[in-house]
Design an enzyme around this catalytic site. Structure first.
Site, short mmCIF file in Angstrom:
data_model
loop_
_atom_site.label_atom_id
_atom_site.label_comp_id
_atom_site.label_asym_id
_atom_site.label_seq_id
_atom_site.Cartn_x
_atom_site.Cartn_y
_atom_site.Cartn_z
N LYS A 1 39.81 48.93 33.28
CA LYS A 1 40.77 49.95 32.80
C LYS A 1 40.20 50.80 31.67
CE LYS A 1 44.98 47.31 33.95
NZ LYS A 1 44.51 45.97 34.31
N ASP B 1 38.17 45.16 37.07
CA ASP B 1 39.41 45.73 36.49
C ASP B 1 39.26 45.84 34.98
OD1 ASP B 1 42.08 46.34 35.94
OD2 ASP B 1 42.78 44.28 36.26
N ASP C 1 41.65 35.30 36.78
CA ASP C 1 42.02 35.32 35.36
C ASP C 1 41.71 33.97 34.73
OD1 ASP C 1 42.90 37.99 35.36
OD2 ASP C 1 44.83 37.40 36.22
N GLY D 1 47.21 36.68 41.64
CA GLY D 1 46.58 35.73 40.72
C GLY D 1 47.18 34.36 40.84
N ARG D 2 48.15 34.06 39.95
CA ARG D 2 48.69 32.70 39.83
C ARG D 2 49.24 32.06 41.10
NH1 ARG D 2 51.71 34.74 34.57
NH2 ARG D 2 51.56 36.59 35.90
N THR E 1 31.88 59.44 27.02
CA THR E 1 31.72 57.99 26.86
C THR E 1 32.02 57.26 28.17
OG1 THR E 1 32.27 58.16 24.54
CG2 THR E 1 32.55 55.99 25.52
N ASP F 1 38.62 56.63 27.47
CA ASP F 1 37.92 57.12 26.27
C ASP F 1 37.59 58.59 26.52
OD1 ASP F 1 36.34 57.31 23.89
OD2 ASP F 1 35.83 55.20 24.06
N ILE F 2 36.81 59.22 25.65
CA ILE F 2 36.46 60.62 25.89
C ILE F 2 35.56 60.70 27.13
CG2 ILE F 2 36.74 61.31 23.47
CD1 ILE F 2 33.66 61.26 23.24
N PRO F 3 35.60 61.84 27.84
CA PRO F 3 34.87 61.93 29.11
C PRO F 3 33.40 61.52 29.01
CG PRO F 3 36.31 63.83 28.87
CD PRO F 3 36.40 63.07 27.58
N LYS G 1 38.99 39.81 41.96
CA LYS G 1 39.12 40.77 40.85
C LYS G 1 38.64 40.10 39.57
CE LYS G 1 43.19 41.82 38.69
NZ LYS G 1 43.03 41.90 37.22
N THR H 1 52.65 48.60 34.41
CA THR H 1 53.97 48.07 34.82
C THR H 1 54.67 47.37 33.66
OG1 THR H 1 52.79 46.19 35.74
CG2 THR H 1 53.54 47.85 37.29
N ARG I 1 54.43 37.88 45.04
CA ARG I 1 54.81 36.46 44.97
C ARG I 1 55.25 35.98 46.33
NH1 ARG I 1 52.31 36.88 41.17
NH2 ARG I 1 52.77 36.43 38.99
O1 C5P Z 1 48.98 36.10 38.30
P1 C5P Z 1 49.41 37.43 38.85
O2 C5P Z 1 49.55 37.44 40.36
O3 C5P Z 1 50.64 37.98 38.15
O4 C5P Z 1 48.19 38.38 38.52
C1 C5P Z 1 48.23 39.76 38.75
C2 C5P Z 1 46.96 40.39 38.28
O5 C5P Z 1 47.09 41.81 38.40
C3 C5P Z 1 46.59 40.11 36.83
O6 C5P Z 1 45.16 40.04 36.78
C4 C5P Z 1 47.10 41.32 36.09
O7 C5P Z 1 46.32 41.62 34.94
C5 C5P Z 1 46.92 42.41 37.13
N1 C5P Z 1 47.79 43.57 36.95
C6 C5P Z 1 49.18 43.49 36.98
N2 C5P Z 1 49.93 44.63 36.84
C7 C5P Z 1 49.33 45.80 36.68
C8 C5P Z 1 47.94 45.89 36.66
C9 C5P Z 1 47.19 44.74 36.80
O8 C5P Z 1 49.74 42.42 37.13
N3 C5P Z 1 50.07 46.89 36.59
#
Ligand code: C5P
Length: 236
Positions: free
Chosen positions: A61, A59, A10, A211-212, A68, A64-66, A32, A120, A182
């Protein structure tokens, strides 16, 4: 079954991304690429990272219509990424069309297709009062996962807490790709329902998206190694 850790890149652009990846030396973590980086740097960043030898979950996501989505997947299939995704909300017809777009002229398909069930960030109240979906959130998630399975998709993005139920309804080979991970005692940031890499393994996640906790660590390579060893256990 735990397969690998996917690092969420990200970042706002190419330079920060390549700086980050260069820290890994000869190692090639699974990564990702999401909307932030893709919309800033375009398909070239996918080609560049793929040419370095990384496996990529794209990623974007789609929804749209099938017709497209079929065309969009046809364009994206040329990038040869490992996994791509869409919203199950777009309907079974859209999911089937997306799969058609990923199939090459020789009938083979290189890219796995997975579905986002309910984001989520959507809670039960928003689902009922704003989106006017009367069923409980958990049932909606499982029903969307079953629709994805029936449409021929390879898996879903879900919480590690839902991975076991998705596997029991859709089969152990149906992939669960799970963010919201985490380290024990780490910062949660904006993630609410979090699990540790070791818990995600016990709960049956196939891939964890992190990610983080890795990109923001003082030593990202050490954080990635720790995450892999906790998630993969003896299977590294
Ligand atoms: O930094 P962090 O570990 O929270 O990053 C999680 C990654 O997963 C981000 O790229 C976020 O957009 C993605 N993601 C998420 N929850 C989802 C779908 C994707 O956190 N339901």
């Amino acid at each position: 079954m735990a397969k690998d850790v996917i690092i969420a890149l990200d970042f706002p652009g190419r330079e920060r991304t390549m700086d980050f990846l260069s820290k890994f030396g000869d190692e090639r973590p699974y990564v990702k690429i999401g909307m932030e980086l893709f919309y800033a740097a375009g398909p070239d960043i996918v080609r560049e990272i793929s040419a370095r030898g990384h496996r990529i979950f794209l990623d974007l996501k789609l929804c749209d219509i099938p017709n497209t989505v079929r065309g969009a997947m046809r364009s994206l299939s040329a990038l040869g990424v490992d996994i791509i995704n869409l919203h199950a909300f777009g309907s079974s017809a859209m999911m089937r069309a997306a799969l058609e777009g990923l199939i090459a002229s020789d009938g083979s398909r290189r890219t796995k297709l997975i579905a986002v069930t309910v984001l989520t960030s959507t809670d039960e109240k928003t689902l009922h009062d704003e989106l006017l979906i009367g069923h409980p959130l958990a049932d909606t998630v499982m029903s969307y996962a079953e629709n994805a399975r029936a449409a021929g998709l390879d898996g879903v993005v879900c919480s590690p807490l839902e991975a076991g139920e998705v596997h029991s309804r859709c089969g152990s080979g149906f992939l669960t790709v799970t963010p919201g991970v985490r380290f024990a005692g780490g910062e949660h940031g904006d993630q609410v329902r979090v699990t540790t890499p070791a818990m995600a393994r016990t709960l049956g996640s196939d891939y964890i998206v992190v990610g983080r906790p890795i990109t923001g660590a003082a030593d990202p390579v050490a954080a990635w190694r720790l995450c892999r060893s906790e998630f993969l256990g003896g299977e590294m």
